[in-house]
Design a protein around this motif. Structure first.
Motif, PDB file in Angstrom:
ATOM      1  N   ARG A 134      -1.059 -12.598  -0.539  1.00  0.00           N
ATOM      2  CA  ARG A 134      -0.807 -13.270  -1.811  1.00  0.00           C
ATOM      3  C   ARG A 134      -0.782 -12.245  -2.956  1.00  0.00           C
ATOM      4  O   ARG A 134       0.131 -12.252  -3.783  1.00  0.00           O
ATOM      5  N   GLU A 135      -1.774 -11.351  -2.985  1.00  0.00           N
ATOM      6  CA  GLU A 135      -1.817 -10.328  -4.041  1.00  0.00           C
ATOM      7  C   GLU A 135      -0.642  -9.364  -3.916  1.00  0.00           C
ATOM      8  O   GLU A 135      -0.024  -8.988  -4.922  1.00  0.00           O
ATOM      9  N   SER A 166       6.796  -8.852  -6.128  1.00  0.00           N
ATOM     10  CA  SER A 166       7.801  -9.691  -6.782  1.00  0.00           C
ATOM     11  C   SER A 166       7.884  -9.384  -8.276  1.00  0.00           C
ATOM     12  O   SER A 166       8.944  -9.484  -8.877  1.00  0.00           O
ATOM     13  N   GLY A 167       6.785  -8.994  -8.867  1.00  0.00           N
ATOM     14  CA  GLY A 167       6.773  -8.657 -10.284  1.00  0.00           C
ATOM     15  C   GLY A 167       7.339  -7.271 -10.581  1.00  0.00           C
ATOM     16  O   GLY A 167       7.893  -7.026 -11.639  1.00  0.00           O
ATOM     17  N   LEU A 168       7.178  -6.373  -9.625  1.00  0.00           N
ATOM     18  CA  LEU A 168       7.642  -4.983  -9.794  1.00  0.00           C
ATOM     19  C   LEU A 168       8.343  -4.531  -8.513  1.00  0.00           C
ATOM     20  O   LEU A 168       7.763  -3.795  -7.707  1.00  0.00           O
ATOM     21  N   PRO A 169       9.589  -4.926  -8.298  1.00  0.00           N
ATOM     22  CA  PRO A 169      10.254  -4.635  -7.020  1.00  0.00           C
ATOM     23  C   PRO A 169      10.451  -3.147  -6.730  1.00  0.00           C
ATOM     24  O   PRO A 169      10.547  -2.759  -5.576  1.00  0.00           O
ATOM     25  N   ASP A 170      10.469  -2.304  -7.752  1.00  0.00           N
ATOM     26  CA  ASP A 170      10.673  -0.864  -7.540  1.00  0.00           C
ATOM     27  C   ASP A 170       9.378  -0.069  -7.652  1.00  0.00           C
ATOM     28  O   ASP A 170       9.408   1.137  -7.885  1.00  0.00           O
ATOM     29  N   VAL A 171       8.252  -0.733  -7.479  1.00  0.00           N
ATOM     30  CA  VAL A 171       6.953  -0.090  -7.626  1.00  0.00           C
ATOM     31  C   VAL A 171       6.766   0.971  -6.537  1.00  0.00           C
ATOM     32  O   VAL A 171       7.254   0.839  -5.418  1.00  0.00           O
ATOM     33  N   THR A 172       6.060   2.034  -6.889  1.00  0.00           N
ATOM     34  CA  THR A 172       5.822   3.125  -5.945  1.00  0.00           C
ATOM     35  C   THR A 172       4.566   2.866  -5.113  1.00  0.00           C
ATOM     36  O   THR A 172       3.699   2.072  -5.511  1.00  0.00           O
TER      37      THR A 172
END
Length: 83
Positions: free
Chosen positions: A37-38, A44-50
């Motif tokens: 869930r987390e 979903s909030g930051l699709p390009d997150v590292t």
């Protein structure tokens, strides 16, 4: 076996592989739904997150015993995106 059945089986195998990897990386079986869930909210909030940013955020949220590797993050992104 038709394509849809084979694809569904492959997706299930990838989910099983992800769960096994997460357990090796510190996520206990009873914690999996909360962890997913987390992670889903984060991806979903930051699709390009590292990867370092994902691990930092997870640690900030209290998942201090969990450090994802690149392959687990990619599997999670695929499994979450496939819902």
């Amino acid at each position: 076996m038709d394509y849809d059945t084979a694809a569904a089986q492959k997706k299930q195998q990838l989910r099983i592989l992800l769960v096994e990897r997460l357990e090796r990386q510190g996520v206990e079986q009873a914690q999996l739904s909360g962890f997913f869930r987390e992670l889903e909210k984060l991806l979903s909030g930051l699709p390009d997150v590292t990867l370092p940013a994902v691990n930092a955020r997870l640690h900030y949220l209290g998942w201090v015993d969990v450090t994802l590797d690149y392959h687990s993050l990619e599997l999670a992104a695929f499994c979450i995106g496939d819902r």
